[in-house]
Design an enzyme around this catalytic site. Structure first.
Site, PDB file in Angstrom:
ATOM      1  N   SER A 414       0.825  -1.213   0.000  1.00  0.00           N
ATOM      2  CA  SER A 414       0.000   0.000   0.000  1.00  0.00           C
ATOM      3  C   SER A 414       0.855   1.256   0.000  1.00  0.00           C
ATOM      4  O   SER A 414       0.330   2.355  -0.069  1.00  0.00           O
ATOM      5  CB  SER A 414      -0.907   0.000   1.237  1.00  0.00           C
ATOM      6  OG  SER A 414      -0.103   0.021   2.398  1.00  0.00           O
ATOM      7  N   HIS A 435      -2.340  -2.515  -5.852  1.00  0.00           N
ATOM      8  CA  HIS A 435      -2.788  -2.197  -4.495  1.00  0.00           C
ATOM      9  C   HIS A 435      -4.299  -2.354  -4.430  1.00  0.00           C
ATOM     10  O   HIS A 435      -5.022  -1.539  -4.992  1.00  0.00           O
ATOM     11  CB  HIS A 435      -2.351  -0.773  -4.153  1.00  0.00           C
ATOM     12  CG  HIS A 435      -2.815  -0.296  -2.812  1.00  0.00           C
ATOM     13  ND1 HIS A 435      -2.986   1.033  -2.522  1.00  0.00           N
ATOM     14  CD2 HIS A 435      -3.153  -0.959  -1.681  1.00  0.00           C
ATOM     15  CE1 HIS A 435      -3.407   1.167  -1.268  1.00  0.00           C
ATOM     16  NE2 HIS A 435      -3.513  -0.038  -0.735  1.00  0.00           N
ATOM     17  N   GLU A 447      -5.350   0.018  -7.416  1.00  0.00           N
ATOM     18  CA  GLU A 447      -4.367   1.073  -7.708  1.00  0.00           C
ATOM     19  C   GLU A 447      -3.104   0.392  -8.220  1.00  0.00           C
ATOM     20  O   GLU A 447      -2.329  -0.183  -7.452  1.00  0.00           O
ATOM     21  CB  GLU A 447      -4.100   1.874  -6.429  1.00  0.00           C
ATOM     22  CG  GLU A 447      -3.266   3.115  -6.613  1.00  0.00           C
ATOM     23  CD  GLU A 447      -3.034   3.849  -5.287  1.00  0.00           C
ATOM     24  OE1 GLU A 447      -3.038   3.207  -4.226  1.00  0.00           O
ATOM     25  OE2 GLU A 447      -2.832   5.085  -5.342  1.00  0.00           O
ATOM     26  N   ASN A 485      -2.969   6.601  -0.556  1.00  0.00           N
ATOM     27  CA  ASN A 485      -2.460   6.716   0.809  1.00  0.00           C
ATOM     28  C   ASN A 485      -1.646   7.988   1.013  1.00  0.00           C
ATOM     29  O   ASN A 485      -1.541   8.493   2.126  1.00  0.00           O
ATOM     30  CB  ASN A 485      -1.638   5.480   1.171  1.00  0.00           C
ATOM     31  CG  ASN A 485      -2.551   4.329   1.561  1.00  0.00           C
ATOM     32  OD1 ASN A 485      -3.769   4.521   1.692  1.00  0.00           O
ATOM     33  ND2 ASN A 485      -2.010   3.145   1.723  1.00  0.00           N
TER      34      ASN A 485
END
Ligand code: T1G
Length: 707
Positions: A414, A435, A447, A485
């Site tokens: 991540s 991800h 992702e 993130n």
């Protein structure tokens, strides 16, 4: 694309049956030329004495995908859908709509205005307007309710789901389903109806399914969904329209629906959700890839790690009909992972979202192993173990040895550096990030993170594969946190710093919830546990990569954990808990005031709007930096990431859409004011300043009118 109405709808006669063939690429949407063509051809068939029946069919193996969404917000052109429907509904000759592929939205509404419908067994039908912040505006709420009853109508229209031909026949939405040649079946059906003679049925005049409607149904539906629908209009108006079909005359009901549709069309949520419709499709396209770099076929996937993420990823793979080998390091871990997978499927069966047969088929594609050699024939391997770079590098080194040379090796990391992982192999061109979001069998976002050396074929392959397993793919560049993130960090950091300025955690959560996030930030942190983040921060403090003297560092979270408050699981975190019930805790306010006093942070009061604006402005400014660094291809990719991966409310379109609709000049004002107040973390993105200076939107186009 403007097209000649006479090519948009072709006219042929088979014996005594006129066949109108709709050919309006890419999906036979109800564009101006197509509607004009329908009007012309219906009149031609009515005037043709040799014609005793009419069939309407779509070319390219599909019927009609609904209104042309590209025309929303623009002045209407050509005939209205209603004008076309009247020609079908009041035709003296029987009209049969032959449905293959999709009949969606206005496409299904067009078919429901015809007296008869014949569908290919593979056809899908639905009224998905709610996904665009709309409701069926072509009589769908009225005709479908009068054919199938209010319960079915509410279920189909509020969910926007597609149903198969067999289900549609069971509900009375189609008269015949065929596995044979659709056109032949439809012509035969039409001829039989012509021979039998009229009058032809009109759905809008049926009363059998609405006369006995339970009037309490509508209020029950509204109150049961009030929280989920907060901030939106369409779902509430859909319930009103279905109720109108049960309580008003056909004409009144159509008028009521027309007014409700107009209200939804003009609401801000429609522009936001139409933006996401196109953004989702754009995100799957990668600019600048070598056209010769075709996606590889993925026939078998390996998943490393049978934890929550690995199990969810494996489910997404087998649900798409692709073989999957799930690898763990111990039998216990493997058994536990498989148990969780089976448990998830049991829930799906109980909920009716999957049949036993579908689950059996999926599980039939899932094998498990402790032996890396069993991955030798995998085309793609997705590593989904815990976030430790050393462990990941070791796994990729092993994969490099055991898998076939052209296998693609992906990490579900991540935030970790894809290039560093790739360097653990001899095939960095075949290494990429994929991800997923928890639960991976449910969350739509994938992702994909390109490493410096990821080849165009590798990128094209994982983007196509993500779509194939039902995900919404976005391509991100390789930086800490990628797109999602990296923005999530800013979101949490700004919220933490707002607490130090005087807001309480429950103020921030109330504001975020009121804006449309499914859950407040602090409640979510308490649910996932505060100790994990604490240990990561302590690790970074020890490693010297987190400077606790930095103004961006807020010690409150650490003080809370050090007080033994690890979140819901310990009965206290940012909130105090009675079981799962959270309530504000004055003890946290005391800690907060101590932190603020030690940092000498000036205190102030916040309205909910100010909290939301502060946090979203920080997110949009970070999004601008992500854009200018080339980490995201386009602003709308950032919106897709945040809506499909982080619960950003669809009816607000995403952080970049929110900013653009507010005005990039207004955003820059907010960022500059905060920069003066709080220093570097609020430094305006160069791209934001450039766009405002040029009067352009995020993608460098002249600012279009709103909506
Ligand atoms: N209008 C305009 N363009 C559309 C479109 C539409 N309705 N549907 C798809 N496209 C474009 C899409 O942007 C893409 O373009 C290409 O077609 C292929 O789409 C009066 C008011 C039909 C199931 O919501 O669900 O009717 O990227 O990649 O995977 O009450 O498209 O190639 O340039 O999705 O094969 C209601 C929306 C409208 C259906 C096909 N209808 N479309 O999926 O292809 S509102 C919908 C879909 C309405 C009435 C109201 C899917 C599909 P590009 P795609 P696909």
């Amino acid at each position: 694309m403007s097209q000649d109405p006479d090519t948009a709808v072709r006219y042929d006669v088979h014996g005594d049956v006129a066949v109108l063939t709709i050919d309006f690429p890419p999906v036979n949407a109800l564009g101006a030329a197509m509607k004009e063509g329908m009007v012309r051809r219906m009149r031609q068939a009515a005037e043709d004495d040799a014609v005793h029946a009419i069939v309407v069919i779509g070319d390219n193996d599909r019927f009609v995908a609904g209104a042309d969404i590209r025309e929303f917000g623009k002045p209407p052109r050509g005939p209205t859908l209603l004008e076309v429907q009247d020609l079908l509904e009041f035709s003296e000759k029987p009209v049969v709509c032959a449905i293959d592929g999709h009949a969606l939205g206005g496409g299904l509404e067009l078919a429901l205005a015809a007296p008869f419908r014949v569908a290919a067994s593979r056809a899908k039908l639905g009224l998905p307007e709610v996904n665009l912040g709309l409701l069926p505006g072509g009589g769908g709420t009225q005709r479908l309710t009068r054919i199938a009853g209010p319960e079915v109508a509410l279920d189909l229209i509020l969910s926007g789901k597609h149903i198969g031909a067999a289900k549609a026949k069971e509900l009375g939405l189609v008269d015949e389903v065929t596995d044979a040649d659709l056109l032949t079946a439809a012509i035969d059906f039409a001829r039989r109806k012509a021979d039998a003679g009229g009058p032809w049925p009109r759905a809008i005049e049926r009363t059998d399914k609405v006369a006995t409607a339970d009037s309490a149904l509508f209020e029950k539906t509204r109150s049961a969904n009030a929280k989920k629908w907060a901030g939106t209009i369409a779902p509430f108006r859909i319930v009103d329209c279905v109720e109108a079909a049960c309580t008003r005359s056909p004409q009144d009901g159509l008028e009521f629906e027309k007014a409700a549709f107009k209200e939804c069309l003009e609401a801000p949520s429609r522009a936001a959700q139409v933006h996401l419709f196109f953004a989702e499709r754009q995100a799957a396209k990668v600019e600048g890839l070598d056209p010769a770099a075709k996606p590889r076929d993925i026939a078998k996937v390996g998943v490393i790690g049978a934890g929550t993420m690995g199990g969810g990823i494996a489910m997404s793979v087998v649900n798409a009909g692709i073989a999957c080998v799930l690898l763990e390091v111990t039998q216990d871990a493997l058994d536990a992972g498989l148990e969780k997978v089976r448990g998830n499927y049991d829930i799906s069966i109980k909920r009716g979202s999957r049949s036993q047969a579908q689950v059996d088929a999926a599980l039939g594609l899932l094998t498990s192993t402790l032996d890396y050699d069993d991955l030798a024939d995998c085309d793609l391997v997705i590593e989904a173990v815990f976030e430790n770079m050393g462990v990941k590098k070791e796994i990729f080194g092993t994969l490099d040895r055991v898998t076939k040379p052209d296998a693609i090796l992906a990490s579900n990391t991540s935030a970790l550096d894809i290039d560093e992982i790739a360097a653990a192999t001899g095939r960095p061109e075949n290494v990429i990030g994929m991800h997923f979001f928890s639960p991976a069998n449910v969350m739509k976002l994938c992702e994909n993170v390109r490493g410096t050396k990821s080849s165009d074929t590798t990128i094209a392959t994982v983007m196509a594969f993500a779509k194939r397993i039902g995900k919404v793919p976005v391509l991100a560049g390789n930086c800490e946190g990628f797109i999602g993130n990296r923005i999530l960090k800013i979101y949490g950091q700004e919220a933490d710093l707002i607490l130090e300025q005087g807001a309480a955690p429950w103020d921030v959560d109330r504001a975020l919830k009121g804006f449309g996030f499914p859950m407040g930030l602090y409640l979510m942190r308490d649910m996932s546990g505060l100790d994990v983040g604490y240990r990561m921060r302590q690790g970074r403090i020890e490693a010297g990569t987190l400077d606790t003297s930095s103004p961006e560092y807020s010690p409150l979270a650490d003080r809370i954990v050090e007080a033994g408050r690890h979140g819901q699981k310990t009965g206290a975190g940012y909130y105090k808990y009675e079981g799962r019930d959270a309530s504000p805790d004055p003890a946290v306010l005391d800690m907060l005031r101590d932190v603020a006093a030690a940092k000498q942070v000036p205190q102030r009061r916040f309205t909910d709007e100010e909290i939301v604006e502060q946090i979203l402005a920080a997110m949009a400014n970070e999004g601008a930096k992500i854009l200018e660094e080339g980490i995201a291809q386009r602003a709308s990719d950032i919106d897709v990431t945040y809506v499909y991966g982080y619960g950003f409310p669809k009816h607000e379109g995403g952080p970049m859409f929110w900013a653009q609709r507010k005005g990039l000049d207004k955003l820059l004002e907010i960022v500059r004011a905060n920069h003066a107040k709080f220093g570097d973390r609020w430094k305006p993105a160069a791209l934001l300043e450039a766009r405002v200076a040029d009067g352009k939107d995020w993608d460098g186009k002249p600012i279009a009118g709103a909506g």
